[in-house]
Design an enzyme around this catalytic site. Structure first.
Site, PDB file in Angstrom:
ATOM      1  N   CYS A  94       0.798  -1.231   0.000  1.00  0.00           N
ATOM      2  CA  CYS A  94       0.000   0.000   0.000  1.00  0.00           C
ATOM      3  C   CYS A  94       0.830   1.281   0.000  1.00  0.00           C
ATOM      4  CB  CYS A  94      -0.935   0.011   1.216  1.00  0.00           C
ATOM      5  SG  CYS A  94      -1.792  -1.551   1.476  1.00  0.00           S
TER       6      CYS A  94
ATOM      7  N   LYS B 121      -9.973   7.511   0.883  1.00  0.00           N
ATOM      8  CA  LYS B 121     -10.323   6.116   0.583  1.00  0.00           C
ATOM      9  C   LYS B 121     -11.806   5.858   0.812  1.00  0.00           C
ATOM     10  CE  LYS B 121      -5.852   3.852   1.494  1.00  0.00           C
ATOM     11  NZ  LYS B 121      -5.031   5.033   1.858  1.00  0.00           N
TER      12      LYS B 121
ATOM     13  N   HIS C  13      -9.517   1.722  -1.649  1.00  0.00           N
ATOM     14  CA  HIS C  13      -8.083   1.504  -1.426  1.00  0.00           C
ATOM     15  C   HIS C  13      -7.478   0.892  -2.678  1.00  0.00           C
ATOM     16  CE1 HIS C  13      -4.307   0.727   0.253  1.00  0.00           C
ATOM     17  NE2 HIS C  13      -4.633   0.243   1.440  1.00  0.00           N
TER      18      HIS C  13
END
Length: 402
Positions: A162, A326, A331
């Site tokens: 991420c 988000k 995401h």
């Protein structure tokens, strides 16, 4: 050392097929999360995601390109075209030789992988298309951007879950800052919204089945998204000399590793990245007005991030605005930090703070100004963009207005 500015931005994501549409959606607090449209969705426990809909790649790429471009590569090229067009750059001669591409991506060509696993295991076929490997490799998007725009300098892909986009953009910043390249195309992309991609994430038990509610006491997990965000990072004097519009300055960055757990975040690791980015940018904590949070909507992430912010900023934490976009675009895993950087640019350039939507119940462990549900007008001179990834890999960018 060179000053580094952003002179072009491009995106395609669940909120819009370009930057203007995306920023309009952020201003309106519009949600791009909805019912998934894909094969075998009935076999999924999680049936929502932030998909890019109304997207016709055949109108944008020729037949040969379609055979080579996974969905994540298509997204990257669309966003890169917008960013480079806005920057008004053409790469030839020395500029071509020295400029490059650093992109973030985590899953590679997941849709290509999913389709070809079906071909072999479900359909029982013994051969796949000869372009499967060059189509699914993580560096495919970076390579195709370099080829389309004649970028012959350093070009590669960063994969750190991420935090991939923030790591990529931090690396691109460092290259321009240190004089290695006058211009770098950077950002990230992801497209994991296929059956295999969603099914794998279901196994982690961190996914919401109804909505992404960062910082809200009744949050119940993250929601996946897809898309790309691409930027032109340029040496300030180079941009100034050619009269380019400057969107923001990239002032500094920091990267840290928790070195503690593969999935659980560390407050100390996050705090070191936040304070390190400000130190690198020579920014006083009380000058920061906005933070785009990692804010996934999981209890562990939200509480850890808020605690880290409180530790770093002390009393000034109460004056900060911190939001998670988000909640709107989902995401994007390896591409998420790139789309989120657009919210930082909007705050610095337009004075509009993107909200955290779906906020319903205050959480005493996230007692910060999370800009709940509605965008806010505010003058901001300095913004941070946080990314905290599985594996304990943290990357924070510091930006300021110009």
């Amino acid at each position: 050392m060179k000053r580094v500015v952003i002179t072009g931005a491009g995106t395609i994501n669940a909120l819009g097929h370009n930057v203007a549409q995306t920023l309009e959606a952020m201003r309106e607090g519009r949600c791009g999360i909805g019912a998934l449209e894909m094969r075998d969705v009935d076999r999924l426990a999680v049936k929502i995601g932030a998909q890019v809909k109304g997207f016709d790649p055949e109108g944008l790429f020729n037949r040969q390109q379609m055979s080579l471009f996974d969905r994540f590569t298509q997204f990257t090229l669309i966003a890169a075209r917008e960013a480079i067009s806005q920057a008004g750059l053409e790469f030839s001669d020395e500029l071509s030789a020295r400029s490059g591409v650093v992109l973030g991506n985590s899953g590679g060509g997941m849709t290509t992988l999913d389709d070809n696993y079906r071909t072999v295991y479900e359909d029982g076929k013994n051969r796949v298309h000869p372009f499967v490997v060059p189509k699914l490799m993580n560096n495919a998007a970076a390579s195709h951007v370099s080829m389309e725009f004649n970028l012959k300098g350093p070009s590669f892909t960063v994969a750190s879950a991420c935090a991939s986009s923030n790591h990529a953009m931090s690396t691109a910043f460092q290259m321009v800052h240190g004089g290695l390249a006058p211009v770098m195309i950077t950002g990230g992309s992801e497209s994991m919204l296929c059956f295999g991609g969603v099914k794998a994430w279901e196994g982690l038990r961190v996914m919401s089945k109804d909505a992404c509610r960062p910082f809200s006491a009744n949050r119940n997990g993250m929601v996946q998204g897809e898309g790309a965000g691409i930027f032109v990072f340029e040496e300030y004097e180079h941009a100034k000399a050619r009269g380019a519009e400057i969107l923001a300055e990239v002032a500094g960055f920091a990267m840290t590793s928790d070195a503690s757990d593969i999935v659980m975040p560390s407050k100390r690791g996050a705090a070191r990245a936040i304070s390190g980015a400000m130190a690198d940018a020579k920014i006083a904590p009380d000058t920061v007005g906005y933070i785009n949070a990692h804010g996934t909507g999981t209890a562990a992430n939200d509480k850890t991030e808020c605690a880290a912010v409180a530790d770093v900023f002390g009393q000034h934490a109460n004056n900060l605005m911190i939001s998670s976009t988000k909640s709107m675009h989902g995401h994007l895993i390896g591409g998420t930090g790139a789309v989120e950087l657009l919210a930082c640019i909007m705050a610095l350039k337009d004075g509009v703070i993107a909200p955290t939507i779906n906020y319903e119940e205050p959480d005493p462990e996230c007692a910060l100004d999370v800009v709940p549900n509605e965008a806010r007008e505010a003058k901001v001179d300095v913004a941070l963009s946080n990314a905290f990834a599985f594996g304990g890999l943290n990357a924070v960018l510091a930006l300021r207005s110009v």
